[in-house]
Design a protein around this motif. Structure first.
Motif, mmCIF file in Angstrom:
data_model
loop_
_atom_site.group_PDB
_atom_site.id
_atom_site.type_symbol
_atom_site.label_atom_id
_atom_site.label_comp_id
_atom_site.label_asym_id
_atom_site.label_seq_id
_atom_site.Cartn_x
_atom_site.Cartn_y
_atom_site.Cartn_z
ATOM 1 N N ALA A 118 -4.514 14.151 -12.242
ATOM 2 C CA ALA A 118 -3.614 14.364 -11.114
ATOM 3 C C ALA A 118 -4.391 14.323 -9.801
ATOM 4 C CB ALA A 118 -2.906 15.706 -11.265
ATOM 5 N N ILE A 119 -5.558 15.002 -9.785
ATOM 6 C CA ILE A 119 -6.379 14.998 -8.569
ATOM 7 C C ILE A 119 -6.808 13.576 -8.233
ATOM 8 C CG2 ILE A 119 -8.679 15.629 -7.689
ATOM 9 C CD1 ILE A 119 -8.279 18.370 -8.884
ATOM 10 N N ASP A 120 -7.161 12.803 -9.232
ATOM 11 C CA ASP A 120 -7.569 11.413 -9.000
ATOM 12 C C ASP A 120 -6.426 10.605 -8.390
ATOM 13 O OD1 ASP A 120 -9.409 9.083 -9.436
ATOM 14 O OD2 ASP A 120 -7.765 8.452 -10.743
ATOM 15 N N CYS A 121 -5.217 10.799 -8.901
ATOM 16 C CA CYS A 121 -4.065 10.067 -8.367
ATOM 17 C C CYS A 121 -3.786 10.449 -6.918
ATOM 18 C CB CYS A 121 -2.830 10.342 -9.226
ATOM 19 S SG CYS A 121 -2.839 9.492 -10.821
ATOM 20 N N TYR A 122 -3.810 11.758 -6.631
ATOM 21 C CA TYR A 122 -3.547 12.195 -5.254
ATOM 22 C C TYR A 122 -4.630 11.684 -4.302
ATOM 23 C CZ TYR A 122 -0.134 15.481 -7.221
ATOM 24 O OH TYR A 122 0.936 16.047 -7.872
ATOM 25 N N GLU A 140 3.706 10.091 -7.431
ATOM 26 C CA GLU A 140 4.607 10.452 -8.522
ATOM 27 C C GLU A 140 3.857 10.575 -9.848
ATOM 28 O OE1 GLU A 140 7.670 11.458 -8.197
ATOM 29 O OE2 GLU A 140 7.316 11.208 -6.051
ATOM 30 N N LYS A 141 2.866 9.685 -10.033
ATOM 31 C CA LYS A 141 2.069 9.752 -11.258
ATOM 32 C C LYS A 141 1.262 11.047 -11.292
ATOM 33 C CE LYS A 141 -0.833 6.688 -14.071
ATOM 34 N NZ LYS A 141 -1.576 5.411 -14.092
ATOM 35 N N GLY A 142 0.717 11.426 -10.126
ATOM 36 C CA GLY A 142 -0.009 12.690 -10.042
ATOM 37 C C GLY A 142 0.887 13.870 -10.377
ATOM 38 N N ASN A 143 2.125 13.834 -9.879
ATOM 39 C CA ASN A 143 3.077 14.911 -10.175
ATOM 40 C C ASN A 143 3.347 15.005 -11.680
ATOM 41 O OD1 ASN A 143 3.224 15.367 -7.445
ATOM 42 N ND2 ASN A 143 5.192 14.328 -7.160
ATOM 43 N N GLN A 144 3.466 13.846 -12.319
ATOM 44 C CA GLN A 144 3.699 13.828 -13.769
ATOM 45 C C GLN A 144 2.507 14.414 -14.517
ATOM 46 O OE1 GLN A 144 6.509 13.026 -15.486
ATOM 47 N NE2 GLN A 144 7.461 12.863 -13.453
ATOM 48 N N TYR A 145 1.296 14.079 -14.077
ATOM 49 C CA TYR A 145 0.102 14.629 -14.728
ATOM 50 C C TYR A 145 0.066 16.155 -14.609
ATOM 51 C CZ TYR A 145 -2.319 10.207 -15.726
ATOM 52 O OH TYR A 145 -2.694 8.998 -16.250
ATOM 53 N N VAL A 146 0.476 16.679 -13.468
ATOM 54 C CA VAL A 146 0.493 18.142 -13.297
ATOM 55 C C VAL A 146 1.430 18.772 -14.315
ATOM 56 C CG1 VAL A 146 1.097 20.039 -11.741
ATOM 57 C CG2 VAL A 146 -0.111 18.044 -10.849
ATOM 58 N N LYS A 147 2.594 18.169 -14.508
ATOM 59 C CA LYS A 147 3.576 18.697 -15.463
ATOM 60 C C LYS A 147 3.070 18.628 -16.902
ATOM 61 C CE LYS A 147 7.544 17.433 -12.570
ATOM 62 N NZ LYS A 147 8.721 16.540 -12.438
ATOM 63 N N MET A 148 2.136 17.711 -17.163
ATOM 64 C CA MET A 148 1.608 17.535 -18.529
ATOM 65 C C MET A 148 0.592 18.609 -18.905
ATOM 66 S SD MET A 148 1.313 13.368 -18.444
ATOM 67 C CE MET A 148 0.449 13.211 -20.014
ATOM 68 N N LYS A 200 0.829 -1.208 0.000
ATOM 69 C CA LYS A 200 0.000 0.000 0.000
ATOM 70 C C LYS A 200 0.862 1.257 0.000
ATOM 71 C CE LYS A 200 -3.853 0.073 2.339
ATOM 72 N NZ LYS A 200 -4.828 0.032 3.469
ATOM 73 N N GLU A 201 1.944 1.246 0.744
ATOM 74 C CA GLU A 201 2.838 2.407 0.762
ATOM 75 C C GLU A 201 3.470 2.617 -0.606
ATOM 76 O OE1 GLU A 201 6.812 3.991 3.142
ATOM 77 O OE2 GLU A 201 5.779 2.176 3.812
ATOM 78 N N SER A 202 3.859 1.511 -1.240
ATOM 79 C CA SER A 202 4.452 1.597 -2.569
ATOM 80 C C SER A 202 3.440 2.133 -3.585
ATOM 81 C CB SER A 202 4.948 0.217 -2.999
ATOM 82 O OG SER A 202 5.429 0.259 -4.322
ATOM 83 N N ALA A 203 2.193 1.634 -3.467
ATOM 84 C CA ALA A 203 1.137 2.098 -4.382
ATOM 85 C C ALA A 203 0.864 3.583 -4.187
ATOM 86 C CB ALA A 203 -0.142 1.287 -4.148
ATOM 87 N N ALA A 204 0.826 4.006 -2.935
ATOM 88 C CA ALA A 204 0.579 5.421 -2.647
ATOM 89 C C ALA A 204 1.697 6.291 -3.200
ATOM 90 C CB ALA A 204 0.438 5.622 -1.137
ATOM 91 N N SER A 205 2.937 5.824 -3.045
ATOM 92 C CA SER A 205 4.078 6.601 -3.553
ATOM 93 C C SER A 205 4.042 6.682 -5.075
ATOM 94 C CB SER A 205 5.392 5.972 -3.083
ATOM 95 O OG SER A 205 5.486 6.016 -1.677
ATOM 96 N N GLU A 206 3.695 5.561 -5.698
ATOM 97 C CA GLU A 206 3.600 5.551 -7.161
ATOM 98 C C GLU A 206 2.488 6.496 -7.650
ATOM 99 O OE1 GLU A 206 3.187 1.618 -8.668
ATOM 100 O OE2 GLU A 206 5.081 0.925 -7.806
ATOM 101 N N LEU A 207 1.351 6.476 -6.947
ATOM 102 C CA LEU A 207 0.239 7.358 -7.322
ATOM 103 C C LEU A 207 0.634 8.828 -7.144
ATOM 104 C CD1 LEU A 207 -2.719 5.371 -5.743
ATOM 105 C CD2 LEU A 207 -2.482 5.941 -8.176
#
Length: 360
Positions: free
Chosen positions: A52-56, A36-44, A27-34
């Motif tokens: 990004a909001i969904d990932c966070y 980072e994915k959210g951060n990438q969506y913001v940059k896009m 779960k911690e790994s999944a949260a961390s991945e989500l």
């Protein structure tokens, strides 16, 4: 294998402990991945802000990260909500972040920014001061604090202007009431705009006055007709021999031929509150709450009398004040007088009551 256990219970075996630790790590790994994915969506860019909001949100819902890490997730979501203009959501997220980690300077900045955009200036200033205590060199917070200070100054200036406008207008209303003048609904505002009387330091009223040439519905405007002035003074200037009216090709409207009239009993006078509301239009207090609640009644009450209009001739040797205080004169916002020529063929029609002003 016990994947879920009741709150407060302890694992019974080493194997169960290992299983739970493995699940927590996943779960911690999944949260961390989500995250980072959210951060990438913001940059896009903007098209991916909702992703990004969904990932966070999904990362937060894992409930697997530390308070400080979860605080960062809320602060990140607050950032995206700010970008989308979701100000209340941004403020709520920033506050959630600060509940988990009061020293999260980014969350403080975003709470301050959302509060400023919501015009919650006291709260915005408090957040800025708190952030600068934690990081005195934070340029973003310094800049935002200056913006907040400017906005507070602007609001204070506006409030002072509103108070001044209300006080001056109440004084004007009192002066009108003291003179026994009756004000009705404004007419011909397409010609007069929002002009209104002015009360000078000597307690003398200065009126804008509209002159309408009934025959052709052309107009003249006297910007400052002091209530103590006689009509003849202004008429002598308007109808000077060397300044003929451009439309008066037959020279009917020379000084010696013209007469001035007002329409008697044209409508009902406004209430004090409605008059205050009307006189505040165009001022800093034009949207002041609690004024003008009788709008509907005032509009319904203002009706032209039945039958032909009754025209009252103005004695040019009288002052404006003397004419305006006549019991049958209801001032339509500002004084309106009708100019006719004794020499014109229109004169008999007007005197016979066969002409009326356009409906308002």
């Amino acid at each position: 294998m016990a994947l879920w256990m009741e709150k407060g219970s302890e694992p019974l075996t080493e194997s169960e402990k290992a299983d739970l630790e493995a699940i927590a790590a996943l779960k911690e790994s999944a949260a961390s991945e989500l995250k980072e994915k959210g951060n990438q969506y913001v940059k896009m860019g903007k098209k991916h802000y909702s992703d990004a909001i969904d990932c966070y949100t999904r990362a937060i819902n894992q409930k697997a990260l530390s308070d400080s890490e979860t605080s960062i997730l809320f602060a990140n979501r607050a950032h995206v909500n700010l970008l989308l203009g979701n100000l209340r959501r941004a403020l709520t997220d920033a506050q959630e972040a600060l509940e988990l980690c009061p020293s999260n300077v980014k969350a403080i900045y975003r709470a301050a920014k959302a509060s400023l955009s919501l015009n919650m200036l006291a709260e915005a200033r408090d957040y800025c001061l708190k952030g600068l205590q934690l990081d005195p060199n934070k340029e973003e917070l310094k800049k935002l604090d200056r913006q907040i200070g400017l906005k507070i100054s602007e609001n204070e200036k506006h409030e002072a202007e509103v108070s001044k406008a209300v006080a001056e207008t109440k004084e004007l209303v009192s002066a009108i009431e003291h003179r026994g003048l009756k004000i009705g609904k404004a007419m011909y505002q397409e010609l007069t705009g929002l002009r209104k009387p002015v009360l000078d330091k000597s307690n003398i009223l200065h009126w804008p006055v509209l002159l309408l040439y009934a025959e052709v519905m052309s107009s003249d405007f006297i910007e400052d007709f002091c209530e103590t002035d006689m009509f003849s003074v202004h008429l002598d200037m308007i109808f000077a021999e060397d300044q003929p009216l451009s439309w008066d090709v037959e020279n009917n409207y020379k000084r010696k031929f013209i007469e001035l009239y007002y329409e008697a009993g044209s409508g009902l006078c406004l209430s004090k509150e409605k008059l205050l509301h009307c006189l505040l239009e165009g001022t800093a207090a034009s949207h002041r709450e609690g004024v003008g609640d009788e709008e509907k009644d005032a509009v319904e009450d203002f009706k032209r009398h039945n039958g032909s209009p009754k025209w009252i001739k103005v004695n040019e040797r009288r002052t404006l004040h003397d004419v305006l205080k006549e019991p049958n004169f209801i001032i339509p916002g500002i004084p309106v007088f009708y100019v006719v020529s004794k020499r014109s063929s229109f004169y008999s029609k007007f005197k016979a009551g066969k002409w009326a002003p356009p409906s308002i």
